[in-house]
Motif scaffolding. Structure first.
Motif, PDB file in Angstrom:
ATOM      1  N   GLY A  53       0.764  -1.246   0.000  1.00 49.32           N
ATOM      2  CA  GLY A  53       0.000   0.000   0.000  1.00 49.32           C
ATOM      3  C   GLY A  53       0.794   1.297   0.000  1.00 49.32           C
ATOM      4  N   LEU A  54       2.081   1.266  -0.343  1.00 50.02           N
ATOM      5  CA  LEU A  54       2.858   2.495  -0.490  1.00 50.02           C
ATOM      6  C   LEU A  54       3.225   2.664  -1.956  1.00 50.02           C
ATOM      7  CD1 LEU A  54       5.329   2.339   2.535  1.00 50.02           C
ATOM      8  CD2 LEU A  54       3.204   3.622   2.365  1.00 50.02           C
ATOM      9  N   PHE A  55       3.034   3.866  -2.471  1.00 47.42           N
ATOM     10  CA  PHE A  55       3.280   4.123  -3.881  1.00 47.42           C
ATOM     11  C   PHE A  55       4.094   5.400  -4.061  1.00 47.42           C
ATOM     12  CE2 PHE A  55      -0.585   1.693  -3.467  1.00 47.42           C
ATOM     13  CZ  PHE A  55      -0.358   0.649  -4.347  1.00 47.42           C
ATOM     14  N   ILE A  56       4.816   5.484  -5.153  1.00 47.66           N
ATOM     15  CA  ILE A  56       5.661   6.637  -5.457  1.00 47.66           C
ATOM     16  C   ILE A  56       4.897   7.574  -6.388  1.00 47.66           C
ATOM     17  CG2 ILE A  56       7.826   7.373  -6.521  1.00 47.66           C
ATOM     18  CD1 ILE A  56       8.892   4.508  -5.870  1.00 47.66           C
ATOM     19  N   ILE A  57       4.891   8.863  -6.030  1.00 45.72           N
ATOM     20  CA  ILE A  57       4.261   9.875  -6.878  1.00 45.72           C
ATOM     21  C   ILE A  57       5.256  11.021  -7.099  1.00 45.72           C
ATOM     22  CG2 ILE A  57       1.912   9.343  -6.132  1.00 45.72           C
ATOM     23  CD1 ILE A  57       2.072  11.837  -4.300  1.00 45.72           C
ATOM     24  N   GLY A 109      10.955  15.996  -7.801  1.00 47.35           N
ATOM     25  CA  GLY A 109      11.308  14.903  -6.906  1.00 47.35           C
ATOM     26  C   GLY A 109      10.124  13.967  -6.746  1.00 47.35           C
ATOM     27  N   TYR A 110      10.282  13.017  -5.848  1.00 47.33           N
ATOM     28  CA  TYR A 110       9.256  11.994  -5.643  1.00 47.33           C
ATOM     29  C   TYR A 110       8.894  11.890  -4.174  1.00 47.33           C
ATOM     30  CZ  TYR A 110      10.558  10.814 -10.360  1.00 47.33           C
ATOM     31  OH  TYR A 110      10.798  10.889 -11.707  1.00 47.33           O
ATOM     32  N   LYS A 111       7.627  11.619  -3.931  1.00 50.49           N
ATOM     33  CA  LYS A 111       7.131  11.404  -2.578  1.00 50.49           C
ATOM     34  C   LYS A 111       6.475  10.031  -2.525  1.00 50.49           C
ATOM     35  CE  LYS A 111       6.653  15.963  -0.743  1.00 50.49           C
ATOM     36  NZ  LYS A 111       7.318  15.854   0.533  1.00 50.49           N
ATOM     37  N   GLU A 124      -4.143   3.559   1.711  1.00 51.04           N
ATOM     38  CA  GLU A 124      -5.364   3.420   2.510  1.00 51.04           C
ATOM     39  C   GLU A 124      -6.005   4.744   2.908  1.00 51.04           C
ATOM     40  OE1 GLU A 124      -3.459   2.787   6.930  1.00 51.04           O
ATOM     41  OE2 GLU A 124      -3.536   1.084   5.586  1.00 51.04           O
ATOM     42  N   ASP A 125      -5.216   5.800   3.093  1.00 46.03           N
ATOM     43  CA  ASP A 125      -5.797   7.064   3.528  1.00 46.03           C
ATOM     44  C   ASP A 125      -5.244   8.287   2.805  1.00 46.03           C
ATOM     45  OD1 ASP A 125      -3.280   7.101   4.593  1.00 46.03           O
ATOM     46  OD2 ASP A 125      -3.902   7.249   6.670  1.00 46.03           O
ATOM     47  N   GLY A 126      -4.382   8.059   1.818  1.00 51.09           N
ATOM     48  CA  GLY A 126      -3.845   9.174   1.054  1.00 51.09           C
ATOM     49  C   GLY A 126      -2.751   9.963   1.756  1.00 51.09           C
ATOM     50  N   TRP A 127      -2.243   9.433   2.879  1.00 51.45           N
ATOM     51  CA  TRP A 127      -1.182  10.116   3.617  1.00 51.45           C
ATOM     52  C   TRP A 127       0.059  10.226   2.738  1.00 51.45           C
ATOM     53  CZ3 TRP A 127      -0.369  12.825   7.915  1.00 51.45           C
ATOM     54  CH2 TRP A 127       0.932  12.998   8.343  1.00 51.45           C
ATOM     55  N   ILE A 128       0.630  11.425   2.652  1.00 47.45           N
ATOM     56  CA  ILE A 128       1.856  11.637   1.894  1.00 47.45           C
ATOM     57  C   ILE A 128       2.988  11.866   2.885  1.00 47.45           C
ATOM     58  CG2 ILE A 128       3.058  13.085   0.217  1.00 47.45           C
ATOM     59  CD1 ILE A 128       0.306  13.744  -0.988  1.00 47.45           C
ATOM     60  N   PHE A 129       4.020  11.037   2.812  1.00 48.14           N
ATOM     61  CA  PHE A 129       5.162  11.159   3.707  1.00 48.14           C
ATOM     62  C   PHE A 129       5.938  12.436   3.386  1.00 48.14           C
ATOM     63  CE2 PHE A 129       3.926   6.805   3.798  1.00 48.14           C
ATOM     64  CZ  PHE A 129       4.147   6.410   5.097  1.00 48.14           C
ATOM     65  N   ASP A 130       6.529  13.069   4.403  1.00 46.61           N
ATOM     66  CA  ASP A 130       7.171  14.373   4.263  1.00 46.61           C
ATOM     67  C   ASP A 130       8.399  14.388   3.374  1.00 46.61           C
ATOM     68  OD1 ASP A 130       5.338  15.695   5.825  1.00 46.61           O
ATOM     69  OD2 ASP A 130       6.445  15.365   7.674  1.00 46.61           O
ATOM     70  N   GLU A 142      14.547   5.676  -7.712  1.00 45.35           N
ATOM     71  CA  GLU A 142      15.295   4.557  -7.142  1.00 45.35           C
ATOM     72  C   GLU A 142      15.432   4.695  -5.625  1.00 45.35           C
ATOM     73  OE1 GLU A 142      16.390   6.180  -9.986  1.00 45.35           O
ATOM     74  OE2 GLU A 142      15.745   4.559 -11.313  1.00 45.35           O
ATOM     75  N   LEU A 143      15.694   5.900  -5.152  1.00 45.51           N
ATOM     76  CA  LEU A 143      15.812   6.128  -3.700  1.00 45.51           C
ATOM     77  C   LEU A 143      14.477   5.907  -2.997  1.00 45.51           C
ATOM     78  CD1 LEU A 143      18.144   9.260  -3.629  1.00 45.51           C
ATOM     79  CD2 LEU A 143      18.735   6.908  -3.000  1.00 45.51           C
ATOM     80  N   ALA A 144      13.397   6.371  -3.615  1.00 47.00           N
ATOM     81  CA  ALA A 144      12.067   6.160  -3.035  1.00 47.00           C
ATOM     82  C   ALA A 144      11.732   4.667  -3.023  1.00 47.00           C
ATOM     83  CB  ALA A 144      11.019   6.942  -3.822  1.00 47.00           C
ATOM     84  N   GLN A 145      12.070   3.974  -4.110  1.00 47.18           N
ATOM     85  CA  GLN A 145      11.816   2.537  -4.191  1.00 47.18           C
ATOM     86  C   GLN A 145      12.620   1.781  -3.137  1.00 47.18           C
ATOM     87  OE1 GLN A 145       9.546   1.106  -6.467  1.00 47.18           O
ATOM     88  NE2 GLN A 145       9.804  -0.517  -4.966  1.00 47.18           N
ATOM     89  N   LYS A 146      13.851   2.200  -2.912  1.00 45.79           N
ATOM     90  CA  LYS A 146      14.702   1.563  -1.905  1.00 45.79           C
ATOM     91  C   LYS A 146      14.075   1.708  -0.512  1.00 45.79           C
ATOM     92  CE  LYS A 146      19.316   1.562   0.034  1.00 45.79           C
ATOM     93  NZ  LYS A 146      20.588   2.244   0.138  1.00 45.79           N
ATOM     94  N   TRP A 147      13.520   2.882  -0.206  1.00 44.57           N
ATOM     95  CA  TRP A 147      12.886   3.099   1.093  1.00 44.57           C
ATOM     96  C   TRP A 147      11.682   2.175   1.264  1.00 44.57           C
ATOM     97  CZ3 TRP A 147       8.213   4.719   3.105  1.00 44.57           C
ATOM     98  CH2 TRP A 147       8.223   5.027   4.456  1.00 44.57           C
ATOM     99  N   ILE A 148      10.859   2.054   0.231  1.00 47.79           N
ATOM    100  CA  ILE A 148       9.697   1.157   0.308  1.00 47.79           C
ATOM    101  C   ILE A 148      10.161  -0.285   0.522  1.00 47.79           C
ATOM    102  CG2 ILE A 148       7.770   0.158  -0.993  1.00 47.79           C
ATOM    103  CD1 ILE A 148       7.332   2.925  -2.237  1.00 47.79           C
ATOM    104  N   ASP A 149      11.194  -0.712  -0.213  1.00 43.45           N
ATOM    105  CA  ASP A 149      11.730  -2.068  -0.043  1.00 43.45           C
ATOM    106  C   ASP A 149      12.212  -2.293   1.391  1.00 43.45           C
ATOM    107  OD1 ASP A 149      11.192  -2.644  -2.694  1.00 43.45           O
ATOM    108  OD2 ASP A 149      13.259  -2.341  -3.364  1.00 43.45           O
ATOM    109  N   GLU A 150      12.875  -1.298   1.961  1.00 38.44           N
ATOM    110  CA  GLU A 150      13.351  -1.414   3.339  1.00 38.44           C
ATOM    111  C   GLU A 150      12.184  -1.533   4.325  1.00 38.44           C
ATOM    112  OE1 GLU A 150      15.909   1.970   3.823  1.00 38.44           O
ATOM    113  OE2 GLU A 150      17.537   1.036   2.686  1.00 38.44           O
ATOM    114  N   MET A 151      11.098  -0.815   4.078  1.00 38.81           N
ATOM    115  CA  MET A 151       9.923  -0.906   4.948  1.00 38.81           C
ATOM    116  C   MET A 151       9.280  -2.293   4.839  1.00 38.81           C
ATOM    117  SD  MET A 151       9.713   1.830   6.655  1.00 38.81           S
ATOM    118  CE  MET A 151      11.496   1.828   6.620  1.00 38.81           C
ATOM    119  N   ILE A 152       9.205  -2.832   3.643  1.00 37.72           N
ATOM    120  CA  ILE A 152       8.651  -4.175   3.471  1.00 37.72           C
ATOM    121  C   ILE A 152       9.530  -5.187   4.196  1.00 37.72           C
ATOM    122  CG2 ILE A 152       8.173  -6.014   1.793  1.00 37.72           C
ATOM    123  CD1 ILE A 152       7.304  -3.809  -0.173  1.00 37.72           C
TER     124      ILE A 152
END
Length: 69
Positions: free
Chosen positions: A14-18, A25-27, A32-38, A45-55
């Motif tokens: 449920g996390l996506f890059i926009i 840049g990318y956020k 689930e609720d449209g929350w955008i991380f700061d 690639e950096l955003a994707q790496k962060w999502i991979d680390e969270m998974i």
């Protein structure tokens, strides 16, 4: 960009890059609720790496919890 997990795994997580509103840049947005991380990432690639680390973090936590119960 090489992704570590399947498309379904990312969708289930449920996390996506926009692109940010200025297009410089990318956020990461939570589905689930449209929350955008700061944090703004300079590239996808950096955003994707962060999502991979969270998974990885969630999966490892679940595995440790199951092992201890």
């Amino acid at each position: 960009m090489i992704k570590k997990y399947s498309k379904k795994r990312y969708e289930d997580f449920g996390l996506f890059i926009i692109t940010n509103r200025w297009g410089e840049g990318y956020k990461i947005i939570r589905d689930e609720d449209g929350w955008i991380f700061d944090k703004t990432y300079k590239n996808k690639e950096l955003a994707q790496k962060w999502i991979d680390e969270m998974i990885d973090l969630i999966d490892n936590s679940k595995a440790k919890w199951k092992a201890n119960t």
